[in-house]
Structures are given as C-alpha cells and as structure tokens.
Design an enzyme around this catalytic site. Structure first.
Site, PDB file in Angstrom:
ATOM      1  N   GLY A  33       0.822  -1.204   0.000  1.00  0.00           N
ATOM      2  CA  GLY A  33       0.000   0.000   0.000  1.00  0.00           C
ATOM      3  C   GLY A  33       0.851   1.246   0.000  1.00  0.00           C
TER       4      GLY A  33
ATOM      5  CG  PHE B   4       3.113  10.481   6.786  1.00  0.00           C
ATOM      6  CD1 PHE B   4       3.255  11.807   6.421  1.00  0.00           C
ATOM      7  CD2 PHE B   4       2.118  10.139   7.679  1.00  0.00           C
ATOM      8  CE1 PHE B   4       2.432  12.786   6.947  1.00  0.00           C
ATOM      9  CE2 PHE B   4       1.280  11.115   8.204  1.00  0.00           C
ATOM     10  CZ  PHE B   4       1.442  12.442   7.844  1.00  0.00           C
ATOM     11  N   GLY B   5       4.469   7.476   3.343  1.00  0.00           N
ATOM     12  CA  GLY B   5       5.426   6.526   2.804  1.00  0.00           C
ATOM     13  C   GLY B   5       4.762   5.207   2.460  1.00  0.00           C
ATOM     14  CG  ASP B   6       6.361   3.094  -0.603  1.00  0.00           C
ATOM     15  OD1 ASP B   6       5.473   3.894  -0.954  1.00  0.00           O
ATOM     16  OD2 ASP B   6       7.412   2.910  -1.235  1.00  0.00           O
TER      17      ASP B   6
ATOM     18  CG  ASP C  21      -9.468  10.838   8.063  1.00  0.00           C
ATOM     19  OD1 ASP C  21     -10.467  10.991   7.342  1.00  0.00           O
ATOM     20  OD2 ASP C  21      -8.322  10.650   7.610  1.00  0.00           O
TER      21      ASP C  21
ATOM     22  CE  LYS D 168       0.540   3.672   7.824  1.00  0.00           C
ATOM     23  NZ  LYS D 168      -0.289   4.562   8.667  1.00  0.00           N
TER      24      LYS D 168
ATOM     25  NE  ARG E 189     -10.146   8.585   3.488  1.00  0.00           N
ATOM     26  CZ  ARG E 189     -11.335   9.156   3.589  1.00  0.00           C
ATOM     27  NH1 ARG E 189     -12.337   8.712   2.886  1.00  0.00           N
ATOM     28  NH2 ARG E 189     -11.529  10.193   4.391  1.00  0.00           N
ATOM     29  CG  ASN E 190      -8.543   6.272   7.333  1.00  0.00           C
ATOM     30  OD1 ASN E 190      -7.591   5.958   6.620  1.00  0.00           O
ATOM     31  ND2 ASN E 190      -8.952   7.515   7.485  1.00  0.00           N
TER      32      ASN E 190
ATOM     33  CG  ASP F 183      -4.948   6.407   8.749  1.00  0.00           C
ATOM     34  OD1 ASP F 183      -3.856   6.904   9.009  1.00  0.00           O
ATOM     35  OD2 ASP F 183      -5.286   6.004   7.630  1.00  0.00           O
TER      36      ASP F 183
ATOM     37  N   GLY G 220       0.858   5.039   1.670  1.00  0.00           N
ATOM     38  CA  GLY G 220       0.227   5.940   2.625  1.00  0.00           C
ATOM     39  C   GLY G 220       0.722   7.341   2.386  1.00  0.00           C
TER      40      GLY G 220
HETATM   41  P1  ADP Z   1      -2.073   6.721   5.273  1.00  0.00           P
HETATM   42  O1  ADP Z   1      -3.007   6.795   6.418  1.00  0.00           O
HETATM   43  O2  ADP Z   1      -0.778   7.367   5.528  1.00  0.00           O
HETATM   44  O3  ADP Z   1      -2.708   7.127   3.981  1.00  0.00           O
HETATM   45  P2  ADP Z   1      -2.568   3.971   5.474  1.00  0.00           P
HETATM   46  O4  ADP Z   1      -2.317   3.631   6.876  1.00  0.00           O
HETATM   47  O5  ADP Z   1      -3.991   4.180   5.093  1.00  0.00           O
HETATM   48  O6  ADP Z   1      -1.727   5.192   5.083  1.00  0.00           O
HETATM   49  O7  ADP Z   1      -1.955   2.836   4.574  1.00  0.00           O
HETATM   50  C1  ADP Z   1      -2.114   2.805   3.174  1.00  0.00           C
HETATM   51  C2  ADP Z   1      -2.564   1.437   2.716  1.00  0.00           C
HETATM   52  O8  ADP Z   1      -1.644   0.428   3.132  1.00  0.00           O
HETATM   53  C3  ADP Z   1      -3.919   1.015   3.322  1.00  0.00           C
HETATM   54  O9  ADP Z   1      -4.997   1.507   2.586  1.00  0.00           O
HETATM   55  C4  ADP Z   1      -3.829  -0.492   3.288  1.00  0.00           C
HETATM   56  O10 ADP Z   1      -4.178  -0.981   2.022  1.00  0.00           O
HETATM   57  C5  ADP Z   1      -2.338  -0.746   3.539  1.00  0.00           C
HETATM   58  N1  ADP Z   1      -2.115  -0.992   4.987  1.00  0.00           N
HETATM   59  C6  ADP Z   1      -1.911  -0.071   5.955  1.00  0.00           C
HETATM   60  N2  ADP Z   1      -1.766  -0.634   7.165  1.00  0.00           N
HETATM   61  C7  ADP Z   1      -1.888  -1.965   6.984  1.00  0.00           C
HETATM   62  C8  ADP Z   1      -1.872  -3.098   7.869  1.00  0.00           C
HETATM   63  N3  ADP Z   1      -1.705  -2.970   9.183  1.00  0.00           N
HETATM   64  N4  ADP Z   1      -2.044  -4.321   7.311  1.00  0.00           N
HETATM   65  C9  ADP Z   1      -2.244  -4.458   5.975  1.00  0.00           C
HETATM   66  N5  ADP Z   1      -2.287  -3.442   5.116  1.00  0.00           N
HETATM   67  C10 ADP Z   1      -2.121  -2.199   5.587  1.00  0.00           C
END
Ligand code: ADP
Length: 447
Positions: free
Chosen positions: A200, A204-206, A311, A220, A315-316, A329, A202
């Site tokens: 995924g 702030f990063g991958d 938020d 993360k 999506r969260n 999140d 996010g």
């Molecule tokens: P941001 O809040 O910075 O945008 P996210 O936490 O939503 O980033 O992470 C981006 C994507 O990464 C999520 O939509 C999800 O698909 C994947 N992801 C994030 N955290 C997890 C996790 N704990 N387990 C599996 N996938 C995750």
C-alpha cells in the site's frame, strides 16, 4: 526503600533480556518479546505471564520492563507554516531572546528559528539531516524541544540565548521524542524484521508486508522528512495508549536511518477496496453487519476514553484474514490540536460533520456523523458517498438538509442509524455505545 507497585493482570511487559528458564514451570522468552501478566504470585520477583502463542508460565520480573505509553509534548513556541515577514512582525521591537520556531518556507522539511536581538529579528535555519536536527552542523538533536532546551541554556553561536517563547495563538503543536519509544519498550531492531512486498501507499510513505520474528506484520516506512516524522510518531504515540480488539495495534517501532512503524498485519487490506472488489455477489449481510459492529465497537472504546478520531471512513478501516474489521489511522486523533494533513484542502468533506467543517468542532458526535457515512459505504459496497453531487456542492446541500437515501437492499434498522447519525444538531445524534447495542441485536438475528 518504597516498594514498587506490583503489576496487575493484563499489564503488558517487554523482555529486556533472554530468559531460558530452569524448570518446566518457567516461560522461556527472548529479548524484545511482549508478554502479558496473567497472575501475581506471593513472590514479587515472579509473575505468571502469557506469550504471543498463548503459552503460560512463570517469568522473573527483573528480566522484563513494563510497556509504557508514549506521550506528546506541547510546543507553544511552534508556529507552523508562517513566513519570514510574519515571524519578523511578531517578534521585532520586542525584548531580546523572544523567539519562535516555524516551518521553513524555502526548504520544505526544515525549520527556522526566529529570535529577537537588539530590536531586530534573526532567522536561523534548522536543517533536518539523517533523522536529526541541527543549526550549526556541529550539535545534533532529535526534535525541536531539544533544540529549544539547548539554546535556552546557552546562545552557542546564536545572537542571544532563547529566553521567552512567543506562544502561538489558536492551539498548540505537539512533539514526541523518539527516545520515549525506547524507554517505553516499543523499539524493535531492524535485524528482527524482514521487509517484504509493497502492499500500500500511505501519505507518509510505503506500506510493506513483512515478518517480525516469523509473524506476519505490516511495515509503514517513512519518507525522509521531519514534518512527516513528527506526524508519524504522533500516530504511533497515540497507538501506544490504546488497546482494543477492533483497533489496529502497534507492535513496535524501528528507529534506524528512517522510521518504521510495525503494525498488526491486516491481510485483506482496507475496507473500501475490500467492498468494491468483492461486491454484492460475495459480501453477505452477515459480513456487512460484522464490519459495522466491529467498527462501532472500536469507536465506543474511543468515545469512552474521550478520544476523537476525526477521519473515520471505510478507507481507514482494515480487514484481517479472519474478516475482522479494525479501525486504523489515528494520525488525526484528538490529542493533536492541529493537523498539518488538513492544510491545503485535504479535509475529507464527504465524511465530516457540518459543525466540524464550519467551526472545527470535532467530537465523538462528529465521529458519529462519519460513522453514518461509513455505514452507507458498507451497505453500498464501497461506493463514493453523495454519488450524484459534485464535491463543491456537497456542503451546501447538506447544510440545507439534504441527506443520502438508503443504499439498495439496506436494512431499515441500519438506515435509521444513518439518519440518526446525520442529525443536524450534534447533541441529538446517538452515542456509539447506544448504536453498538442496536448493532449487536441486529447482528444476532442476521444470518
Ligand atoms: P495513510 O493513512 O498514511 O494514507 P494507510 O495507513 O492508510 O496510510 O496505509 C495505506 C494502505 O496500506 C492502506 O490503505 C492499506 O491498504 C495498507 N495498509 C496499511 N496498514 C496496513 C496493515 N496494518 N495491514 C495491511 N495493510 C495495511
């Protein structure tokens, strides 16, 4: 010598040393393992505890430390993104040593220290380099409070030492110190992690899939930028203080050249993509009520702890391999007065209650509004809310009383919760506790 408070059952502890055990009663563990105390014993040096695999046994108290919450520190002198002229106007012609810190406009990711000296204002660039902050490339600091502390004691090359902070009007920014994660027992060594495929992206990063001591985790990884680092650490600090089966849990953090948050692995990804990709043909009524109840249960916990999410949206919410939904999140949660992510129109308008958009009034009741939208997402299989209304017009329509219709096939009891959640007067909206009872009742009769 005063005796330390004994740990209570349920307390999490982290192993500071390896323990092999000497009898069958003992529970062996390795440095870094997290154990949960299950029983005290007559000997204050020994506890009964359980490990991750559910094995139980005796552990020596001196080999472990209590896991502690990491807290945020207010930075009243931090003014965020104000420019040089504004800073100069605030400080000039005032007493020597009056200061503020701001985000650098010319060098994004860096900061500027502005100080009043002899009636004039001097600006010093604070450079972010290799996860550290420095003014003179000689002394390096972990965070802004440390810089302020250092230059308050001694001018050390500046025109004056820092004497009086100029407080920001309109709420504090917060800082979190990386070393508190270590003191609190949250630090993981990079060598214990295997970083796997990208899953995924996010803000702030991958986000990568990975293994932490052979268990699947999500990792993360942070981009190299201190502003992001602070938001990232704030999210992590909040996660150290909450624990619920429907909140994504923090396993630990790695502080190497970049920062990694190690999280519980949620194999089915975020709820909105899950709903969209499976759709009506795969997702059952039971799945839907389960997602709704899981999310509501986490929100009732946050509500009880007086924490506001701000938020909440599909999506969260993440889904694990067993199909359990968990809220993630926490970046925007209430302990952070001001959220840089919202500057520049990134407000999730379609999910945010009118009073929150208008007056910045974020409460559990505005979370309840968002929960109504989230329910609509669940029952419409991941559609974007207000499908036929352009984003720019949504606020106006909602202010005039427009509300979405029930998604096709949505049970009337669920639509009733949505409409209650979307009451104009926040006080009239139900609490998460009340909604949770209703959802539990409905869950019991949904096949
Ligand atoms: P941001 O809040 O910075 O945008 P996210 O936490 O939503 O980033 O992470 C981006 C994507 O990464 C999520 O939509 C999800 O698909 C994947 N992801 C994030 N955290 C997890 C996790 N704990 N387990 C599996 N996938 C995750």
């Amino acid at each position: 010598m005063p005796m330390a408070e004994p740990w209570q059952p349920g307390q999490e502890v982290v192993a500071v040393y390896d323990f092999k055990g000497t009898t069958v009663e003992d529970l062996p563990f390795a440095k870094g393992d997290v154990l949960v105390i299950t029983r005290t014993t007559r000997d204050i040096n020994w506890y009964k505890a359980k490990n991750n695999n559910g094995n139980e046994g005796m552990i020596p108290a001196t080999y472990v430390q209590k896991r502690k919450e990491v807290s945020l520190h207010a930075m009243p002198w931090f003014h965020g993104k104000i420019n040089r002229d504004n800073a100069a106007d605030l400080l000039k012609q005032r007493q020597d040593g009056l200061f503020l810190v701001r985000e650098s406009v010319n060098f994004p990711g860096d900061y500027t220290l502005s100080v009043c000296c002899d009636g004039k204002v001097e600006h010093y660039r604070i450079i972010y380099k290799n996860n550290k902050l420095t003014i003179d490339e000689d002394s390096f600091f972990d965070n802004l409070p440390q810089i302020v502390e250092h230059y308050s004691k001694d001018a050390d090359g500046l025109c004056t030492k820092l004497i009086t902070p100029l407080p920001r009007v309109g709420g504090n920014f917060f800082s979190v110190s990386p070393e508190e994660f270590t003191q609190g027992g949250w630090t993981i060594s990079l060598s214990d992690l295997v970083v796997g495929e990208l899953i995924g992206k996010g803000e702030f990063g991958d986000v990568h899939k990975g293994l932490y001591r052979d268990k699947p985790v999500a990792i993360k990884k942070l981009k190299d930028d201190n502003r992001a680092a602070q938001s990232f650490l704030q999210e992590a600090s909040l996660m150290t203080s909450v624990r619920h089966q429907n909140l994504v849990s923090l396993i630990g953090i790695v502080q190497d050249e970049t920062i990694y948050l190690v999280l519980e692995f949620m194999g089915k990804g975020n709820l909105v993509e899950y709903l969209r990709s499976r759709g009506r043909s795969v997702i059952t009524k039971k799945n839907q009520i389960n997602f709704a109840t899981d999310t509501c249960s986490a929100m009732a916990y946050l509500e009880d702890r007086k924490l506001v999410h701000r938020d909440l949206a599909a999506r969260n919410v993440l889904v694990n391999d067993e199909g359990t939904a968990k809220v993630s999140d926490f970046g925007l949660a209430d302990r952070i007065d001001f959220n840089p992510a919202h500057v520049g129109g990134k407000f999730p308008i379609k999910w945010t209650a009118p009073e929150a958009l208008r007056d910045n009034k974020f409460t559990s009741k505005s979370d309840m509004w968002s929960f109504g939208i989230l329910l609509w997402e669940i029952y419409s299989f991941g559609r974007v809310p207000y499908p036929r209304i352009p984003l720019a017009d949504v606020v106006m329509h909602v202010e005039r009383g427009y509300r979405m219709e029930a998604p096709e096939g949505c049970p009337p009891e669920i639509y009733q919760i949505m409409t209650d959640a979307w009451k104009k007067d926040a006080k009239e909206r139900p609490t998460f506790q009340t909604v949770l009872h209703k959802l539990h009742d409905l869950q019991a009769v949904t096949v």
